[in-house]
Design a protein around this motif. Sequence first.
Motif, PDB file in Angstrom:
ATOM      1  N   VAL A  78       8.469   9.789   8.172  1.00 32.32           N
ATOM      2  CA  VAL A  78       7.548  10.713   8.840  1.00 32.32           C
ATOM      3  C   VAL A  78       6.262  10.895   8.043  1.00 32.32           C
ATOM      4  O   VAL A  78       5.217  11.233   8.607  1.00 32.32           O
ATOM      5  N   ASP A  79       6.308  10.679   6.716  1.00 33.35           N
ATOM      6  CA  ASP A  79       5.123  10.868   5.873  1.00 33.35           C
ATOM      7  C   ASP A  79       4.348   9.575   5.674  1.00 33.35           C
ATOM      8  O   ASP A  79       3.365   9.560   4.925  1.00 33.35           O
ATOM      9  N   SER A  80       4.797   8.500   6.303  1.00 36.59           N
ATOM     10  CA  SER A  80       4.131   7.212   6.123  1.00 36.59           C
ATOM     11  C   SER A  80       4.017   6.494   7.465  1.00 36.59           C
ATOM     12  O   SER A  80       4.899   5.728   7.844  1.00 36.59           O
ATOM     13  N   PRO A 100       5.081   1.997  -7.367  1.00 42.32           N
ATOM     14  CA  PRO A 100       5.026   0.834  -8.260  1.00 42.32           C
ATOM     15  C   PRO A 100       6.381   0.169  -8.496  1.00 42.32           C
ATOM     16  O   PRO A 100       6.443  -1.040  -8.739  1.00 42.32           O
ATOM     17  N   ASP A 101       7.471   0.948  -8.428  1.00 39.64           N
ATOM     18  CA  ASP A 101       8.797   0.338  -8.598  1.00 39.64           C
ATOM     19  C   ASP A 101       9.394  -0.121  -7.270  1.00 39.64           C
ATOM     20  O   ASP A 101      10.590  -0.394  -7.174  1.00 39.64           O
ATOM     21  N   LYS A 102       8.531  -0.186  -6.229  1.00 40.09           N
ATOM     22  CA  LYS A 102       8.900  -0.712  -4.911  1.00 40.09           C
ATOM     23  C   LYS A 102       9.983   0.121  -4.227  1.00 40.09           C
ATOM     24  O   LYS A 102      10.889  -0.398  -3.598  1.00 40.09           O
ATOM     25  N   THR A 103       9.884   1.434  -4.370  1.00 38.59           N
ATOM     26  CA  THR A 103      10.791   2.342  -3.671  1.00 38.59           C
ATOM     27  C   THR A 103       9.966   3.288  -2.802  1.00 38.59           C
ATOM     28  O   THR A 103       8.754   3.440  -2.979  1.00 38.59           O
ATOM     29  N   VAL A 104      10.628   3.927  -1.855  1.00 42.35           N
ATOM     30  CA  VAL A 104      10.018   4.940  -1.022  1.00 42.35           C
ATOM     31  C   VAL A 104      11.031   6.067  -0.879  1.00 42.35           C
ATOM     32  O   VAL A 104      12.208   5.827  -0.622  1.00 42.35           O
ATOM     33  N   SER A 105      10.578   7.285  -1.097  1.00 37.86           N
ATOM     34  CA  SER A 105      11.469   8.458  -1.062  1.00 37.86           C
ATOM     35  C   SER A 105      12.663   8.260  -1.987  1.00 37.86           C
ATOM     36  O   SER A 105      13.786   8.667  -1.681  1.00 37.86           O
ATOM     37  N   GLY A 106      12.427   7.612  -3.111  1.00 41.69           N
ATOM     38  CA  GLY A 106      13.462   7.441  -4.126  1.00 41.69           C
ATOM     39  C   GLY A 106      14.460   6.332  -3.858  1.00 41.69           C
ATOM     40  O   GLY A 106      15.454   6.213  -4.564  1.00 41.69           O
ATOM     41  N   ARG A 107      14.224   5.509  -2.856  1.00 42.52           N
ATOM     42  CA  ARG A 107      15.150   4.418  -2.587  1.00 42.52           C
ATOM     43  C   ARG A 107      14.398   3.154  -2.202  1.00 42.52           C
ATOM     44  O   ARG A 107      13.232   3.191  -1.811  1.00 42.52           O
ATOM     45  N   ARG A 108      15.095   2.032  -2.314  1.00 41.78           N
ATOM     46  CA  ARG A 108      14.529   0.753  -1.891  1.00 41.78           C
ATOM     47  C   ARG A 108      14.886   0.489  -0.433  1.00 41.78           C
ATOM     48  O   ARG A 108      15.898   0.990   0.078  1.00 41.78           O
ATOM     49  N   LEU A 109      14.061  -0.261   0.240  1.00 36.91           N
ATOM     50  CA  LEU A 109      14.352  -0.649   1.614  1.00 36.91           C
ATOM     51  C   LEU A 109      15.550  -1.591   1.631  1.00 36.91           C
ATOM     52  O   LEU A 109      15.701  -2.447   0.754  1.00 36.91           O
ATOM     53  N   ARG A 110      16.402  -1.436   2.643  1.00 37.54           N
ATOM     54  CA  ARG A 110      17.606  -2.258   2.755  1.00 37.54           C
ATOM     55  C   ARG A 110      17.460  -3.271   3.883  1.00 37.54           C
ATOM     56  O   ARG A 110      17.017  -2.929   4.974  1.00 37.54           O
ATOM     57  N   MET A 111      17.848  -4.521   3.592  1.00 33.69           N
ATOM     58  CA  MET A 111      17.789  -5.593   4.576  1.00 33.69           C
ATOM     59  C   MET A 111      19.160  -6.223   4.728  1.00 33.69           C
ATOM     60  O   MET A 111      19.869  -6.449   3.750  1.00 33.69           O
ATOM     61  N   LEU A 112      19.530  -6.527   5.981  1.00 34.69           N
ATOM     62  CA  LEU A 112      20.722  -7.320   6.267  1.00 34.69           C
ATOM     63  C   LEU A 112      20.238  -8.656   6.800  1.00 34.69           C
ATOM     64  O   LEU A 112      19.590  -8.725   7.849  1.00 34.69           O
ATOM     65  N   SER A 115       0.811  -1.224   0.000  1.00 36.33           N
ATOM     66  CA  SER A 115       0.000   0.000   0.000  1.00 36.33           C
ATOM     67  C   SER A 115       0.841   1.270   0.000  1.00 36.33           C
ATOM     68  O   SER A 115       0.385   2.307  -0.490  1.00 36.33           O
ATOM     69  N   ARG A 116       2.076   1.212   0.515  1.00 30.47           N
ATOM     70  CA  ARG A 116       2.844   2.438   0.710  1.00 30.47           C
ATOM     71  C   ARG A 116       4.022   2.618  -0.232  1.00 30.47           C
ATOM     72  O   ARG A 116       4.504   3.729  -0.409  1.00 30.47           O
ATOM     73  N   LEU A 117       4.533   1.535  -0.820  1.00 23.42           N
ATOM     74  CA  LEU A 117       5.662   1.695  -1.742  1.00 23.42           C
ATOM     75  C   LEU A 117       5.154   2.047  -3.136  1.00 23.42           C
ATOM     76  O   LEU A 117       4.034   1.693  -3.518  1.00 23.42           O
ATOM     77  N   GLU A 145       2.330   3.993   8.259  1.00 35.39           N
ATOM     78  CA  GLU A 145       2.316   2.543   8.104  1.00 35.39           C
ATOM     79  C   GLU A 145       3.732   1.974   8.076  1.00 35.39           C
ATOM     80  O   GLU A 145       4.032   0.978   8.752  1.00 35.39           O
ATOM     81  N   LEU A 146       4.618   2.609   7.314  1.00 32.83           N
ATOM     82  CA  LEU A 146       6.004   2.153   7.266  1.00 32.83           C
ATOM     83  C   LEU A 146       6.715   2.461   8.579  1.00 32.83           C
ATOM     84  O   LEU A 146       7.526   1.661   9.053  1.00 32.83           O
ATOM     85  N   ALA A 147       6.423   3.607   9.164  1.00 27.56           N
ATOM     86  CA  ALA A 147       7.060   3.981  10.437  1.00 27.56           C
ATOM     87  C   ALA A 147       6.692   3.011  11.548  1.00 27.56           C
ATOM     88  O   ALA A 147       7.449   2.848  12.512  1.00 27.56           O
ATOM     89  N   ALA A 148       5.548   2.331  11.413  1.00 23.47           N
ATOM     90  CA  ALA A 148       5.119   1.378  12.430  1.00 23.47           C
ATOM     91  C   ALA A 148       5.908   0.073  12.366  1.00 23.47           C
ATOM     92  O   ALA A 148       5.882  -0.708  13.325  1.00 23.47           O
ATOM     93  N   SER A 149       6.617  -0.153  11.239  1.00 20.57           N
ATOM     94  CA  SER A 149       7.337  -1.416  11.070  1.00 20.57           C
ATOM     95  C   SER A 149       8.837  -1.266  10.857  1.00 20.57           C
ATOM     96  O   SER A 149       9.567  -2.249  10.955  1.00 20.57           O
ATOM     97  N   PHE A 150       9.314  -0.062  10.579  1.00 25.47           N
ATOM     98  CA  PHE A 150      10.738   0.140  10.289  1.00 25.47           C
ATOM     99  C   PHE A 150      11.272   1.334  11.072  1.00 25.47           C
ATOM    100  O   PHE A 150      10.537   2.287  11.326  1.00 25.47           O
ATOM    101  N   PRO A 151      12.582   1.301  11.414  1.00 23.81           N
ATOM    102  CA  PRO A 151      13.552   0.203  11.250  1.00 23.81           C
ATOM    103  C   PRO A 151      13.256  -0.923  12.235  1.00 23.81           C
ATOM    104  O   PRO A 151      12.675  -0.680  13.309  1.00 23.81           O
ATOM    105  N   SER A 152      13.633  -2.146  11.888  1.00 22.86           N
ATOM    106  CA  SER A 152      13.195  -3.262  12.706  1.00 22.86           C
ATOM    107  C   SER A 152      14.151  -4.437  12.668  1.00 22.86           C
ATOM    108  O   SER A 152      15.044  -4.534  11.813  1.00 22.86           O
ATOM    109  N   LEU A 153      13.917  -5.357  13.619  1.00 19.74           N
ATOM    110  CA  LEU A 153      14.692  -6.582  13.752  1.00 19.74           C
ATOM    111  C   LEU A 153      13.734  -7.759  13.708  1.00 19.74           C
ATOM    112  O   LEU A 153      12.785  -7.828  14.498  1.00 19.74           O
ATOM    113  N   PHE A 154      13.970  -8.684  12.780  1.00 21.12           N
ATOM    114  CA  PHE A 154      13.217  -9.932  12.703  1.00 21.12           C
ATOM    115  C   PHE A 154      14.027 -10.990  13.428  1.00 21.12           C
ATOM    116  O   PHE A 154      15.144 -11.306  13.042  1.00 21.12           O
TER     117      PHE A 154
END
Length: 294
Positions: A205-207, A108-120, A104-106, A209-218
């Motif tokens: 800050v503008d999302s 169509p090219d799966k980016t947010v604020s011009g970048r993709r989410l990074r995972m380690l 819902s928040r990313l 939904e994303l702020a509720a889940s990131f940054p995070s640890l699985f």
Amino acid sequence: MKKKKGPPKSLAAGRPPVLHRTKTKSISRKATKALINKYHLLQKRKQQAIARGDAAEEAAIDAEIEALGGIKSYQEASLQGQRHDRGGDSSRVLMQWLEPCLKSRLSPDKTVSGRRLRMLEVGALSTQNACSKSGYFDIERIDLNSQEDGILKQDFMERPLPRDESERFDIISLSLVLNYVPDPRGRGEMLRRTTLFLRTPGQFVDSPELAASFPSLFLVLPAPCVTNSRYLDEDRLAAIMASLGYARVASKTTQRLVYYLWRRERTGHGSGGPFLKKEVRSGSTRNNFAVVLD
């Protein structure tokens, strides 16, 4: 004379390497569980013997491990236990939690604020798990014994610290990694170290939904580490994580595993510590898994 404590051990001190993915003979679930449990028990006894400086006991335990078939048999059982029909890919649970807000928040090219989410992904076993196939993340994968291209051979406890925000991550995956750290203080240090690799809270800050889940640890652990430990339960784990600035977003418990998503909601460390090795449950059937955070 009492031995002087050294620095926290690296992950390599406790986690056995992963067997190369050759075709292995199918092992029954019961036999798989029995072999893995026996191997873990022997490894625990070996660490205790090493701590005491008991070379004879250490050699005797090594002989028992070889009698079981050594590391090869253990690795074959571990890989068998990671098959898809035995709940293998833990990242499927993570994607069930995250995908609704990502869709819902990313853009169509799966980016947010011009970048993709990074995972380690620490302790990565495959480049084809659910997170990888989702296309939502730029993923850096590390493991002590990389088995395929796309996974860097590296110990998380020795990974260079990020130099700036661009080298930090939106999410870190520690799936069945913390339980391989051989001592309670090392586990606490690993959890503390994750905070150094995550982006500063407040990036979205503008999302909301994303702020509720990131940054995070699985975080994924064998269920008995939390459900049947003498020194760790849900409340104590939550208190430890809160002291590091984490808040629980989601959790799931199955017969075999516990899954958690922890959001990093503040920098610095909160109150509530230190968390020493303290009994929270009694009983002769409890295990001794613990996390110590000084």
